[in-house]
Motif scaffolding. Structure first.
Motif, PDB file in Angstrom:
ATOM      1  N   LEU A  27       0.824  -1.209   0.000  1.00  0.00           N
ATOM      2  CA  LEU A  27       0.000   0.000   0.000  1.00  0.00           C
ATOM      3  C   LEU A  27       0.856   1.256   0.000  1.00  0.00           C
ATOM      4  CD1 LEU A  27      -2.856  -1.017   2.444  1.00  0.00           C
ATOM      5  CD2 LEU A  27      -2.994  -0.722  -0.027  1.00  0.00           C
ATOM      6  N   LEU A  28       1.993   1.229   0.636  1.00  0.00           N
ATOM      7  CA  LEU A  28       2.900   2.364   0.638  1.00  0.00           C
ATOM      8  C   LEU A  28       3.555   2.556  -0.725  1.00  0.00           C
ATOM      9  CD1 LEU A  28       4.353   4.541   2.328  1.00  0.00           C
ATOM     10  CD2 LEU A  28       6.099   2.828   2.823  1.00  0.00           C
ATOM     11  N   ALA A  29       3.716   1.478  -1.469  1.00  0.00           N
ATOM     12  CA  ALA A  29       4.347   1.570  -2.789  1.00  0.00           C
ATOM     13  C   ALA A  29       3.480   2.331  -3.785  1.00  0.00           C
ATOM     14  CB  ALA A  29       4.647   0.170  -3.323  1.00  0.00           C
ATOM     15  N   CYS A  30       2.160   2.301  -3.617  1.00  0.00           N
ATOM     16  CA  CYS A  30       1.263   2.971  -4.574  1.00  0.00           C
ATOM     17  C   CYS A  30       1.501   4.482  -4.640  1.00  0.00           C
ATOM     18  CB  CYS A  30      -0.188   2.665  -4.242  1.00  0.00           C
ATOM     19  SG  CYS A  30      -0.611   0.935  -4.479  1.00  0.00           S
ATOM     20  N   PRO A  31       1.470   5.214  -3.518  1.00  0.00           N
ATOM     21  CA  PRO A  31       1.722   6.652  -3.624  1.00  0.00           C
ATOM     22  C   PRO A  31       3.165   6.958  -4.005  1.00  0.00           C
ATOM     23  CG  PRO A  31       1.255   6.060  -1.338  1.00  0.00           C
ATOM     24  CD  PRO A  31       1.031   4.846  -2.167  1.00  0.00           C
ATOM     25  N   LEU A  32       4.091   6.125  -3.613  1.00  0.00           N
ATOM     26  CA  LEU A  32       5.489   6.375  -3.985  1.00  0.00           C
ATOM     27  C   LEU A  32       5.681   6.219  -5.491  1.00  0.00           C
ATOM     28  CD1 LEU A  32       7.421   4.649  -1.079  1.00  0.00           C
ATOM     29  CD2 LEU A  32       7.109   7.095  -1.492  1.00  0.00           C
ATOM     30  N   MET A  33       5.026   5.232  -6.088  1.00  0.00           N
ATOM     31  CA  MET A  33       5.124   5.065  -7.531  1.00  0.00           C
ATOM     32  C   MET A  33       4.460   6.231  -8.251  1.00  0.00           C
ATOM     33  SD  MET A  33       4.489   0.972  -7.916  1.00  0.00           S
ATOM     34  CE  MET A  33       3.912   1.140  -9.562  1.00  0.00           C
ATOM     35  N   HIS A  34       3.372   6.755  -7.682  1.00  0.00           N
ATOM     36  CA  HIS A  34       2.713   7.903  -8.298  1.00  0.00           C
ATOM     37  C   HIS A  34       3.613   9.128  -8.246  1.00  0.00           C
ATOM     38  CE1 HIS A  34      -0.483  10.542  -9.573  1.00  0.00           C
ATOM     39  NE2 HIS A  34      -0.195  11.340  -8.557  1.00  0.00           N
ATOM     40  N   LEU A  35       4.310   9.317  -7.144  1.00  0.00           N
ATOM     41  CA  LEU A  35       5.183  10.490  -7.001  1.00  0.00           C
ATOM     42  C   LEU A  35       6.420  10.411  -7.885  1.00  0.00           C
ATOM     43  CD1 LEU A  35       5.102  11.116  -3.165  1.00  0.00           C
ATOM     44  CD2 LEU A  35       4.119  12.547  -4.960  1.00  0.00           C
ATOM     45  N   PHE A  36       7.016   9.233  -7.977  1.00  0.00           N
ATOM     46  CA  PHE A  36       8.298   9.107  -8.660  1.00  0.00           C
ATOM     47  C   PHE A  36       8.197   8.521 -10.065  1.00  0.00           C
ATOM     48  CE2 PHE A  36       9.463   8.883  -4.122  1.00  0.00           C
ATOM     49  CZ  PHE A  36      10.205  10.049  -4.087  1.00  0.00           C
ATOM     50  N   HIS A  37       6.993   8.302 -10.573  1.00  0.00           N
ATOM     51  CA  HIS A  37       6.850   7.686 -11.892  1.00  0.00           C
ATOM     52  C   HIS A  37       7.317   8.611 -13.003  1.00  0.00           C
ATOM     53  CE1 HIS A  37       4.571   6.267 -15.480  1.00  0.00           C
ATOM     54  NE2 HIS A  37       5.091   5.142 -15.083  1.00  0.00           N
ATOM     55  N   GLY A  38       7.081   9.876 -12.858  1.00  0.00           N
ATOM     56  CA  GLY A  38       7.534  10.822 -13.870  1.00  0.00           C
ATOM     57  C   GLY A  38       6.540  10.977 -14.983  1.00  0.00           C
ATOM     58  N   HIS A  39       5.530  11.800 -14.779  1.00  0.00           N
ATOM     59  CA  HIS A  39       4.501  12.004 -15.783  1.00  0.00           C
ATOM     60  C   HIS A  39       4.867  13.116 -16.752  1.00  0.00           C
ATOM     61  CE1 HIS A  39       1.664   9.323 -13.846  1.00  0.00           C
ATOM     62  NE2 HIS A  39       2.025   9.846 -12.700  1.00  0.00           N
ATOM     63  N   GLY A  40       6.085  13.542 -16.769  1.00  0.00           N
ATOM     64  CA  GLY A  40       6.490  14.611 -17.670  1.00  0.00           C
ATOM     65  C   GLY A  40       6.070  15.979 -17.172  1.00  0.00           C
TER      66      GLY A  40
END
Length: 62
Positions: A27-40
């Motif tokens: 569950l903690l990985a979900c917001p971290l992936m959203h923050l660091f995914h890099g949407h341009g």
């Protein structure tokens, strides 16, 4: 590389704690992936192309 090796040994030593709380880590990985995914950037989603987004050429006739 040093952080990777250190993380491996840290995970190896504390595997019982991690295995017991894996759902919280997921569950903690979900917001971290959203923050660091890099949407341009966060400039919005308008102007991603599509119909009517630019000058029309003679070759675009339908």
């Amino acid at each position: 590389m040093v952080a990777l090796v250190g993380g491996f040994y840290l995970l190896r030593e504390h595997w019982n704690h991690v295995a017991g709380n894996w759902i919280y880590l997921l569950l903690l990985a979900c917001p971290l992936m959203h923050l660091f995914h890099g949407h341009g950037g966060h400039g919005g989603h308008g102007g991603h192309g599509g119909q009517g987004s630019g000058p029309r050429n003679d070759n675009d006739k339908v």
